[in-house]
Design a protein around this motif. Sequence first.
Motif, PDB file in Angstrom:
ATOM      1  N   TRP A   1      -3.699  -2.458   5.350  1.00  0.00           N
ATOM      2  CA  TRP A   1      -4.349  -1.159   5.183  1.00  0.00           C
ATOM      3  C   TRP A   1      -4.578  -0.479   6.535  1.00  0.00           C
ATOM      4  O   TRP A   1      -4.466   0.738   6.673  1.00  0.00           O
TER       5      TRP A   1
ATOM      6  N   THR B   1     -10.779   0.398  -3.862  1.00  0.00           N
ATOM      7  CA  THR B   1     -11.345  -0.209  -2.669  1.00  0.00           C
ATOM      8  C   THR B   1     -11.088  -1.712  -2.608  1.00  0.00           C
ATOM      9  O   THR B   1     -10.740  -2.246  -1.552  1.00  0.00           O
TER      10      THR B   1
ATOM     11  N   PHE C   1      -8.688  -3.482  -3.832  1.00  0.00           N
ATOM     12  CA  PHE C   1      -7.294  -3.725  -3.492  1.00  0.00           C
ATOM     13  C   PHE C   1      -7.064  -3.504  -1.986  1.00  0.00           C
ATOM     14  O   PHE C   1      -6.433  -4.314  -1.298  1.00  0.00           O
ATOM     15  N   LEU C   2      -7.630  -2.421  -1.483  1.00  0.00           N
ATOM     16  CA  LEU C   2      -7.449  -2.117  -0.060  1.00  0.00           C
ATOM     17  C   LEU C   2      -8.112  -3.173   0.816  1.00  0.00           C
ATOM     18  O   LEU C   2      -7.554  -3.608   1.826  1.00  0.00           O
TER      19      LEU C   2
ATOM     20  N   HIS D   1      -6.175  -6.197   1.128  1.00  0.00           N
ATOM     21  CA  HIS D   1      -4.995  -5.978   1.987  1.00  0.00           C
ATOM     22  C   HIS D   1      -5.389  -5.323   3.300  1.00  0.00           C
ATOM     23  O   HIS D   1      -4.633  -4.550   3.861  1.00  0.00           O
TER      24      HIS D   1
ATOM     25  N   ILE E   1       0.854  -1.194   0.000  1.00  0.00           N
ATOM     26  CA  ILE E   1       0.000   0.000   0.000  1.00  0.00           C
ATOM     27  C   ILE E   1       0.885   1.238   0.000  1.00  0.00           C
ATOM     28  O   ILE E   1       1.412   1.647   1.026  1.00  0.00           O
ATOM     29  N   SER E   2       1.057   1.792  -1.180  1.00  0.00           N
ATOM     30  CA  SER E   2       1.939   2.957  -1.299  1.00  0.00           C
ATOM     31  C   SER E   2       1.140   4.213  -0.987  1.00  0.00           C
ATOM     32  O   SER E   2      -0.017   4.142  -0.606  1.00  0.00           O
TER      33      SER E   2
ATOM     34  N   LYS F   1       0.166   6.384  -3.062  1.00  0.00           N
ATOM     35  CA  LYS F   1      -0.733   6.800  -4.131  1.00  0.00           C
ATOM     36  C   LYS F   1      -2.131   6.225  -3.866  1.00  0.00           C
ATOM     37  O   LYS F   1      -2.330   5.484  -2.911  1.00  0.00           O
ATOM     38  N   GLU F   2      -3.081   6.584  -4.677  1.00  0.00           N
ATOM     39  CA  GLU F   2      -4.446   6.102  -4.496  1.00  0.00           C
ATOM     40  C   GLU F   2      -4.567   4.614  -4.840  1.00  0.00           C
ATOM     41  O   GLU F   2      -3.921   4.153  -5.783  1.00  0.00           O
ATOM     42  N   HIS F   3      -5.355   3.912  -4.081  1.00  0.00           N
ATOM     43  CA  HIS F   3      -5.628   2.509  -4.411  1.00  0.00           C
ATOM     44  C   HIS F   3      -7.141   2.315  -4.495  1.00  0.00           C
ATOM     45  O   HIS F   3      -7.893   2.996  -3.811  1.00  0.00           O
TER      46      HIS F   3
END
Length: 527
Positions: A135, A125, A127-128, A131, A118-119, A121-123
Amino acid sequence: MSELATKSVTNPPVATIASLAAHVGDTVTLRGWLYNMRQSGKLLFPIFRDGTGTIQGIVPKAAVSEEVFERVKSLTQESSVIVTGSVRADARAPSGFELDVANLEIVHLVPASDPFPISHKEHGTDFLMEHRHLWMRTPRQSAILRIRATIMRAAQEYFDTNGFVRTDPPILTPAACEGTSTLFELDYFGDPAFLTQSGQLYIEATALALGKVYSFGPTFRAEKSKTRRHLTEFWMIEPEVAFMDLEGDMQLAEAFLTHIVTTVLARHRADLKVIGRDIAKLEAVIAPATPSPVVILTLNEVKGKNPRISPEAPQTPNASPSNIEAVILNEVKDPDEARPATTAGTFSTTDPGAPPIAPSAMGGLFPRLSYDEAHQMLERAFAEGKLEAPHIYGDDLGSPDETYISSQFDKPVMIHRYPAASKAFYMQPDPADPTKALCVDVLAPEGYGEIIGGSQRVDSYDLLRARILEHNLPLAAFEWYLDLRRYGSVPHSGFGMGIERAVAWICGLDHVRETIPFPRTLNRIYP
Ligand code: 4AD
Ligand code: MG
């Protein structure tokens, strides 16, 4: 770990980021993770997090050894560290403090070849959510989970300090409480059993044993709905009080929510800021409703059945949405006067030693609407094009209906006396109109919708038995529940609040999936 790292654990003292206000000017050791880092020439600005908050460190190349500078520079996101430095107050820093780093030990370096997923930048939902276990390390998610913990604690605290006994209902049950369509079924040594939807039926038994009780635990609903308000596993806190009627139930809900919001505001201003919550919206919830609280009256109240209404108050037999604002009590200077602690038929406590549920403990009164008034409000909204679909009289309120109504108020609004046919089998009919149930839903403001559902319970054996049969529920499974009406039945009431709905509202979140460490929804059971 090197000798240095071991030493830095014990000397200087380990502090938490949240406690740094007490350590300004001191050298402290923090244990945590690298959240982010910025470099500007010969200056490094690592941001550390430790679970209690975040702090920016400053590492000028000239101020530390070459080795320490290079070590800090090598840090990757979420590497774990033990860092020593001196605490400086800095009004420009988001946390109010900065750390002049003197030394840093790496506990675990996240390899650059396999970076933290989780960098900054925007991810998306999905993906989050996939993780979620990682997250939750981000400042916003951590702040939400800390506030959740306080909401749960404040909720229990309210009951614990008001004479309630915590009684834990079973999670494995033989029958439905809230309708059979959302049951998770399992095999109990060859017999069907279900995960509980609510502890209510069981705490009705403990209330008749102990007077004032509550339960707090996980509840389960096989909700097929994919909405921002529905989980399949959620936590519910439920009070149940013998000798209490619907009026007492509504006062209890009001005082309980006021305590929770007051506590969060007192302890979590920094976290609310991290989340970006508009704090004024929460302050409005507990602001006193004086000098002239707008109390929206039910039709029956308007017809003079309620002691709250004075003879000079406007007598409006048909309170329609257009004149709801006009149906206002005469100026009420003292909120205690507006809601007498006991009205006819209200027994707020069975325990003379316990502190009463005092309306004076409340910040301000919450507006009330009868179901009929809510329906009229929705009809008008539909006519004005503010709602896509009309509300059908007799139906429960849908999500868009709740969103609309609750966006009209800056305090939670209590909708009471729904049509009995739209509600659960155990609700007591209103003697003034038996087609209505003595029930209340509390809708959180700003469009959040229902956070509390409660009612006065049927106390007549014959009526309850008939209701169980009407609802095609298995009588045998409810014999024990009927016993509560066979032996010393009394009027009693209670409610349930879903913790996640309360967290979503108080934190101002779009979706309940961020309100619990590991949400369970229609299509998610991982991680
Ligand atoms: O309104 P409900 O269904 O009421 C009961 O279960 C009663 N037996 C409670 C009682 O009187 N003791 O549920 C109560 C609350 C709702 O207002 C909502 O906050 C929450 O539980 N809730 C859910 N929260 C998240 N996901 C779901 N699927 C929920 N269903 C209900
Ligand atoms: Mg409900």
